[in-house]
Design an enzyme around this catalytic site. Structure first.
Site, PDB file in Angstrom:
ATOM      1  N   ASP A 128       0.869  -1.169   0.000  1.00 55.89           N
ATOM      2  CA  ASP A 128       0.000   0.000   0.000  1.00 55.89           C
ATOM      3  C   ASP A 128       0.901   1.212   0.000  1.00 55.89           C
ATOM      4  OD1 ASP A 128      -1.791   2.014   0.430  1.00 55.89           O
ATOM      5  OD2 ASP A 128      -2.230   1.466   2.491  1.00 55.89           O
ATOM      6  N   THR A 131       0.386   4.219   0.292  1.00 60.42           N
ATOM      7  CA  THR A 131       0.014   5.349   1.151  1.00 60.42           C
ATOM      8  C   THR A 131       0.045   4.946   2.613  1.00 60.42           C
ATOM      9  OG1 THR A 131      -2.305   4.796   0.887  1.00 60.42           O
ATOM     10  CG2 THR A 131      -1.400   6.450  -0.609  1.00 60.42           C
TER      11      THR A 131
END
Length: 190
Positions: A49, A51
């Site tokens: 991921d 972020t």
């Protein structure tokens, strides 16, 4: 238990881990612990991921880059996106620069990770505003270096910034557009 393990086994295991870490480092992989080599031995694909896995996941607004001849009112639209009730982290980051009360839109297509854009028609404002990933809104034109827009997108993206486009269409969103989640005709970057 210690007497049962040959002394050379510890040395060979350490050497194997070190060689594995060196091979991973040559492919620009950061190895924090040597046993990670053993954990990655049977892995073909790693999904991360972007972020939050490698960073703290905080987004800061850098700036707006208006194009020549862009439609007036884009600042108010960015303020609306920043204040909207379902604003994602990217939109909320603009609150430091653009602030306003989020009025009820005339028509709205919320952001979707699959589409990577959202669209809004605001009451009292002509047309539709679209905000999203340049390549999802404009396709290959977003990276066309022969245009001011393409050069701007490419230059910003190469710096590692999350780059979004705010675009305008003179056509307001219809109920059919909202239902089908499609862009209105004549969208141009602002």
């Amino acid at each position: 238990l210690t007497a049962m393990i040959p002394l050379g086994l510890v040395l060979m295991t350490s050497i194997a881990f070190a060689v594995g870490a060196a091979k991973l480092a040559s492919q620009q992989v950061l190895v924090n612990e040597l046993p990670a080599v053993e954990g990655l031995a049977r892995v073909d694909i790693i999904c991360l991921d972007k972020t939050g896995t490698l960073t703290i996941g905080e987004i800061a607004f850098d700036g707006a880059h208006p194009l020549a001849g862009s439609v007036d009112g884009w600042e108010e639209v960015l303020a609306w996106y920043a204040a909207s009730p379902d604003a994602n982290a990217t939109a909320r980051a603009m609150r430091t620069t653009y602030s306003a009360e989020a009025s009820d839109p005339a028509a709205y297509i919320p952001f979707s990770s699959a589409r990577k854009w959202s669209a809004v028609s605001l009451p009292g404002a002509a047309g539709t505003w679209v905000m999203g990933a340049p390549e999802m809104v404009f396709g290959d034109a977003a990276t066309d270096s022969s245009t001011e827009f393409g050069r701007s997108v490419t230059t910003l993206a190469e710096t590692g910034r999350r780059t979004l486009v705010l675009a305008h269409s003179a056509t307001a969103l219809s109920d059919a557009d909202v239902e089908a989640e499609r862009l209105p005709a004549g969208v141009a970057p602002a």
